[in-house]
Design an enzyme around this catalytic site. Sequence first.
Site, PDB file in Angstrom:
ATOM      1  N   LEU A 582       0.834  -1.205   0.000  1.00  0.00           N
ATOM      2  CA  LEU A 582       0.000   0.000   0.000  1.00  0.00           C
ATOM      3  C   LEU A 582       0.863   1.247   0.000  1.00  0.00           C
ATOM      4  CD1 LEU A 582      -2.647  -0.960   2.699  1.00  0.00           C
ATOM      5  CD2 LEU A 582      -3.052  -0.714   0.264  1.00  0.00           C
ATOM      6  N   GLY A 583       2.016   1.154   0.607  1.00  0.00           N
ATOM      7  CA  GLY A 583       2.877   2.321   0.656  1.00  0.00           C
ATOM      8  C   GLY A 583       4.113   2.018   1.465  1.00  0.00           C
ATOM      9  N   GLY A 585       6.953   3.846   4.167  1.00  0.00           N
ATOM     10  CA  GLY A 585       7.207   4.974   5.038  1.00  0.00           C
ATOM     11  C   GLY A 585       8.617   4.899   5.558  1.00  0.00           C
ATOM     12  N   GLY A 586       8.938   5.801   6.436  1.00  0.00           N
ATOM     13  CA  GLY A 586      10.290   5.877   6.954  1.00  0.00           C
ATOM     14  C   GLY A 586      10.723   4.592   7.633  1.00  0.00           C
ATOM     15  N   PHE A 587       9.788   3.882   8.223  1.00  0.00           N
ATOM     16  CA  PHE A 587      10.192   2.735   9.007  1.00  0.00           C
ATOM     17  C   PHE A 587       9.673   1.424   8.485  1.00  0.00           C
ATOM     18  CE2 PHE A 587      11.150   6.156  11.788  1.00  0.00           C
ATOM     19  CZ  PHE A 587      12.367   5.762  12.299  1.00  0.00           C
ATOM     20  N   VAL A 590       3.942  -0.868   4.111  1.00  0.00           N
ATOM     21  CA  VAL A 590       2.594  -1.228   4.538  1.00  0.00           C
ATOM     22  C   VAL A 590       1.944  -2.090   3.465  1.00  0.00           C
ATOM     23  CG1 VAL A 590       0.356  -0.375   5.303  1.00  0.00           C
ATOM     24  CG2 VAL A 590       2.417   0.942   5.788  1.00  0.00           C
ATOM     25  N   ASP A 705       4.816  13.755  14.561  1.00  0.00           N
ATOM     26  CA  ASP A 705       5.086  13.497  13.149  1.00  0.00           C
ATOM     27  C   ASP A 705       3.816  13.631  12.314  1.00  0.00           C
ATOM     28  OD1 ASP A 705       6.776  13.039  11.026  1.00  0.00           O
ATOM     29  OD2 ASP A 705       6.817  10.860  11.258  1.00  0.00           O
TER      30      ASP A 705
END
Length: 928
Positions: A582-583, A585-587, A590, A705
């Site tokens: 789905l995407g 991110g920084g960590f 997903v 954040d």
Amino acid sequence: MNFFLGFVCFVVLLAYVNGESESSESDALAMQDLKKSWKAGSSLGWSDEDPCNWKGVGCDKHKRVTRIQVGDKGLNGFSVPQSLSNLTSLQIFEVQKNNLIGSLPNLKGLNSLQRILVNENNFTSIPPDFFSGMSGLVTVSLDNNPFSSWGLPESLKDCSSLYEISANSVNIGGQIPDFLNSSNFPCLANLHLGLNSLEGELPASFGGDSFLSLWLNGQKLNGTLRFLQNMTKLKEVWLHGNSFTGALPDFSGFTQLEKFSVRDNSLTGLVPESLVKLSTLISVNLTGNMLQGQTPNFATTVEVDMISDSNCFCLNFSGAPCDDRVNLLLDVAKGVGYPGVFAQSWKGNDPCKGNWRGISCNNNGNITVLTFWNMGLIGTISQAFSKIDTLESLNLANNSLFGTIPYELTSLPRLKSLDLSNNMICGEIPTFRSNVTVKTGGNVNLGKECPSTPGGGGDNSQTGGKKPSSGVIAGAVVGGIIAVIMFVGLVVYFLHRTKHHCLGKEQGQTTWLIHPWLSASASDQEAVKLPISGWNENGQPSGSHSVKSGPSDLNLGGSDNLVISIHILRAVTNNFNTENILGKGGFGTVYKGELHDGTKIAVKRMESGVMGEKGLDEFTSEIAVLTRVRHRHLVALLGYCLDGNERLLVYEYMHHGTLSEHLFNWKDEGLKPLEWTKRLTIALDVARGVEYLHSLAQQSFIHRDLKPSNILLGDDMRAKVSDFGLVRLVPDGKASLVTKLAGTFGYLAPEYAVTGRVTTKVDVYSFGVILMEMITGRRALDQTQPEESTQLVSWFRRMLIEINGFHKAIDPSIDVDEATYTSINTVAELARHCTTREPHQRPEMSHVVNVLSSLAEFWKPSEPDEGDIYGINCDMSLSQAVQRWQALDGMTGIDSSSSYLANIENTQTSIPMKPSGFANSFSSTAGR
Ligand SMILES: *[C@@H]1O[C@H](CO)[C@@H](O)[C@H](O)[C@H]1NC(C)=O
Ligand SMILES: *[C@@H]1O[C@H](CO)[C@@H](O)[C@H](O)[C@H]1NC(C)=O
Ligand SMILES: *[C@@H]1O[C@H](CO)[C@@H](O)[C@H](O)[C@H]1NC(C)=O
Ligand SMILES: *[C@@H]1O[C@H](CO)[C@@H](O)[C@H](O)[C@H]1NC(C)=O
Ligand SMILES: *[C@@H]1O[C@H](CO)[C@@H](O)[C@H](O)[C@H]1NC(C)=O
Ligand SMILES: CC(=O)N[C@H]1CO[C@H](CO)[C@@H](O)[C@@H]1O
């Protein structure tokens, strides 16, 4: 191990990409073959050229067949061709209730299969290696097929994700294999093997605490029910119609037992108070056994099937206590596992009347002689003998008694004769009065140290063997260690409306039950302030501090019920298939997951690269926060998984993705630009979520954040704040807190970037930046812009005071009429206010909510006349606005807002920036 799995995935992926078109053709052929075998055309809705368009058939985007769902379609008398096994992407296979015939095809190698329903057919056999390699299989139902006799094959072990095995009435013979336990199947909750031809004892390794529902009814199983002891999560137990013997286990560890059916066995002993008092009970079936002691007195709410005289209770009234002598004798019998020989003849409430086997009394009704000679007793010599103080003679010769001679026997005042010959007693012989004749011949271990046994009697230790099995002790020790190692007890998962657990034996392998938030739709719930505990004085969840060497150190406070097995997460994300992403991110990445009932979830898999202590911190922080707060505008955490290096978080699935996509990437994503009303609603949703975080009972959570990629949009385009990995708590009475710097460039409040000091105003600042992004459609940092306008905050503020600048700043994709303009104007003012340089001059989130909600309420874009009411004059309102902003801002000067951003980048050079395309989160120990 994880590396190995990763490698396997990679290889599979390569194979997958290469063989794609070939496989989809081969799928089409196999489907045509199936259609032919079933003479299926219009009847099934299988007339289209492309099998992917057939009714009940589903394909992925590469035209690989992923599901066949044709249950109850009257496929009477057809068979299933072996070519089905060519469908290597098949995930769901449902042909139940069709009266299909022939052998089940061998589905070996269909490793994507998650669900197989072939129940209620007329299949006559199942291939022995049917289950080989099905590591993703979650549910299998074979019920009611006339298979020729078979045994559960060893290959079933491959299906380690299994949650439900239903194989009632399918002619399974032999003994229950020794691998049916929670170590091999950490998620196995429902095991239904009723009405087969299973026989013998259950293996010692059977069961485990993942089991919720166990059906073994209606066959020839024997041995004791000791295996239940371990299965404390059970809700439903059907063991009726077997030949089980011995006593009911202790139920004190059981937390949710509802249905307990053991009627028509040969059970003996007392109905334990721990069962009678279980408040979760709904129905209990005890008829047709040899249960002893007092007739149990279940609560009136419990449906009880217990015809008293079909058992061996002392009296037929519920709850009436037995005669003391009866109780003493039952105590004695307990030491040898309540053997059937006693239960059969010890009837009524007077041991001296009737023919109680082995018992003699004097005329006063005092028990004087016990002759248990050669009765095949296995167990220990009960201390309870010493309480029958009228006893004159005790004969226990020629049995299989082990353990020591209880010292208490020496105190029997009238004892004259004790015969313990020919047993397996060990240890010292206690000293009896000189007038007692003690016979102990034929006990080879007497006088020697006892082997490690359960010790000197008293407990129910019928082990079904001549010696106490060391497995029992080992099991207890291992169990104890596991209990210590397991850093989290229970674990929650949701499976639509059913309540299930999956609790494994190893860390990260876990428990399933319904997520409490899902029992009512979370989105319908008003903000609920949950009790908060377990935070240390630094305002961090106490768990994140104790994280040192590994998961066993984790203390996640109230998160006990959220652990989900890695197997399940693998299964539902198609082994973290890139297609499910789905995407990023920084960590982490997903993934989208889909449960077999179609419920969607989002699974965040932390990048192993960033998974040092820092990553673990974020992981635990997120869990700690989300288990303590819930709000309709905060994304709900459904569970998590810690397994080896894997760190996964499971959230509710948010249908429309991130705000970021809708604001900045809508063209690429093929989306419509967001209307202003939608933006306003989203802004208000986010503001409410953050306001809630800031105003929790006596404490404030600070998100740290906030940014559009952390704002998720649901089905209805309503927003929820996500990503709580950086959240910090400011304890009561403290206004601020110095932390390590973390967040995302472009959204950082200046004072935080410089000093590392966080207050709730840090979030207010970030929120102001988001408002600017919503107005302008531009990113907080936009490297594609000329240098002087890459930073949104300074550019926006500048535009506000330029003649007609504000007009130019508005996102061209917003349809601006006069009413919209007024609204945008107000929000621009709010954004400006929120991004004031001095934190104390920024508004509280509650003020933000007030402003936005009044706009959302009163502003009605569909009524064009309203512009007149507002009497908008663009220039005027702009200048008025500017004046007001300046007043609010304490005239601190507008251009000063840009310097700190450069400042961060200059002084924090060690901060690693993520490559663009990733969310540019960073975190650093600088400023600690
Ligand atoms: C299934 O695959 C096998 C081996 O690849 C092939 O020989 C067979 O023709 C296929 N069957 C159908 C119906 O596609
Ligand atoms: C099942 O198949 C057998 C033959 O294998 C047949 O005799 C029987 O009638 C079938 N049962 C049903 C319910 O159709
Ligand atoms: C239990 O069942 C097995 C298999 O039917 C049988 O061999 C054994 O004797 C039974 N044990 C008892 C104690 O009845
Ligand atoms: C409890 O479960 C464990 C693991 O499944 C097993 O090894 C042990 O023998 C069981 N203990 C009992 C008393 O059933
Ligand atoms: C158990 O007993 C209850 C009450 O008599 C009955 O309704 C239920 O069907 C029984 N359950 C089983 C599994 O026998
Ligand atoms: C020790 C004991 O239980 N003695 C009993 C023997 O039987 C008489 C008559 O029933 C009782 O009174 C005693 O208490």
